[in-house]
Every structure is written in structure tokens, then in C-alpha cells.
Design a protein around this motif. Structure first.
Motif, mmCIF file in Angstrom:
data_model
loop_
_atom_site.group_PDB
_atom_site.id
_atom_site.type_symbol
_atom_site.label_atom_id
_atom_site.label_comp_id
_atom_site.label_asym_id
_atom_site.label_seq_id
_atom_site.Cartn_x
_atom_site.Cartn_y
_atom_site.Cartn_z
ATOM 1 N N MET A 1 0.847 -1.189 0.000
ATOM 2 C CA MET A 1 0.000 0.000 0.000
ATOM 3 C C MET A 1 0.883 1.241 0.000
ATOM 4 N N THR A 2 0.380 2.277 -0.629
ATOM 5 C CA THR A 2 1.110 3.539 -0.677
ATOM 6 C C THR A 2 0.646 4.456 0.459
ATOM 7 N N THR A 3 1.394 5.542 0.669
ATOM 8 C CA THR A 3 1.074 6.455 1.765
ATOM 9 C C THR A 3 -0.325 7.047 1.625
ATOM 10 N N GLY A 4 -0.710 7.421 0.408
ATOM 11 C CA GLY A 4 -2.032 8.019 0.204
ATOM 12 C C GLY A 4 -3.161 7.069 0.560
ATOM 13 N N ARG A 5 -3.007 5.816 0.180
ATOM 14 C CA ARG A 5 -4.050 4.822 0.483
ATOM 15 C C ARG A 5 -4.119 4.546 1.976
ATOM 16 N N ILE A 6 -2.961 4.488 2.635
ATOM 17 C CA ILE A 6 -2.943 4.244 4.080
ATOM 18 C C ILE A 6 -3.593 5.401 4.821
ATOM 19 N N VAL A 7 -3.298 6.629 4.412
ATOM 20 C CA VAL A 7 -3.887 7.805 5.060
ATOM 21 C C VAL A 7 -5.405 7.793 4.912
ATOM 22 N N ARG A 8 -5.895 7.523 3.710
ATOM 23 C CA ARG A 8 -7.349 7.479 3.502
ATOM 24 C C ARG A 8 -7.989 6.341 4.292
ATOM 25 N N PHE A 9 -7.328 5.187 4.346
ATOM 26 C CA PHE A 9 -7.847 4.059 5.119
ATOM 27 C C PHE A 9 -7.944 4.412 6.600
ATOM 28 N N LEU A 60 4.893 8.109 7.568
ATOM 29 C CA LEU A 60 4.912 6.857 6.815
ATOM 30 C C LEU A 60 6.105 6.787 5.869
ATOM 31 N N ARG A 61 6.451 7.899 5.219
ATOM 32 C CA ARG A 61 7.617 7.926 4.336
ATOM 33 C C ARG A 61 8.900 7.644 5.100
ATOM 34 N N LYS A 62 9.005 8.166 6.340
ATOM 35 C CA LYS A 62 10.194 7.909 7.154
ATOM 36 C C LYS A 62 10.298 6.432 7.540
ATOM 37 N N PHE A 63 9.154 5.725 7.587
ATOM 38 C CA PHE A 63 9.159 4.294 7.855
ATOM 39 C C PHE A 63 9.378 3.470 6.583
ATOM 40 N N GLY A 64 9.553 4.159 5.457
ATOM 41 C CA GLY A 64 9.875 3.466 4.219
ATOM 42 C C GLY A 64 8.696 3.059 3.355
ATOM 43 N N VAL A 65 7.507 3.565 3.660
ATOM 44 C CA VAL A 65 6.329 3.249 2.852
ATOM 45 C C VAL A 65 6.419 4.031 1.549
ATOM 46 N N GLN A 66 6.067 3.386 0.449
ATOM 47 C CA GLN A 66 6.140 4.001 -0.869
ATOM 48 C C GLN A 66 5.174 5.175 -0.982
#
Length: 69
Positions: A1-9, A60-66
Motif C-alpha cells: 500500500m502507498t502512503t495516500g491509500r494508508i492515510v485514507r484508510f 509513513l515515508r520515514k518508515f519506508g512506505v512508498q
């Protein structure tokens, strides 16, 4: 999952959970103050749409999520 999808979820999950805990007709009702959390999530979504910056995406980006939507 990408950062945008995780944020919306997560935003959707937080809104539904806080509504379940804050609406008196819900079997999970705890306190109407949970509706303030719903407003907080909504305000953050509005802020991120106007400024194009979201704290959760940064974390999330700092944790390496795409990155991406």
C-alpha cells in the motif's frame, strides 16, 4: 500500500470508530466527546487538501512506505 491509500484508510477507520463511540444510538457508545475526534480528523483532511501536506504521510515515508495515491 502507498502512503495516500494508508492515510485514507486510517482516516475512514478513525471516523467510523469515533462515530461508533460517540453517537448515543450506537451499541458501542462511550461519550459524545468522541465526536470531537471525528471533527479533528475532518479538519486534518481539509487542511491537507489545502496545503498539500499531511503529517501522517511524512511519518509513513520515514518508515519506508512508498509514496503515492
Amino acid at each position: 500500500m502507498t502512503t495516500g491509500r494508508i492515510v485514507r484508510f486510517m482516516a475512514g477507520l478513525f471516523v467510523l470508530l469515533s462515530l461508533a463511540l460517540g453517537v448515543q444510538g450506537s451499541p458501542l457508545f462511550v461519550s459524545p466527546w468522541w465526536l470531537a475526534f471525528t471533527a479533528f480528523v475532518g479538519a486534518n483532511l481539509l487542511q491537507s487538501s489545502l496545503t498539500r501536506w499531511c503529517f501522517m504521510e511524512t511519518v509513513l515515508r520515514k518508515f519506508g512506505v512508498q509514496s503515492g495515491c
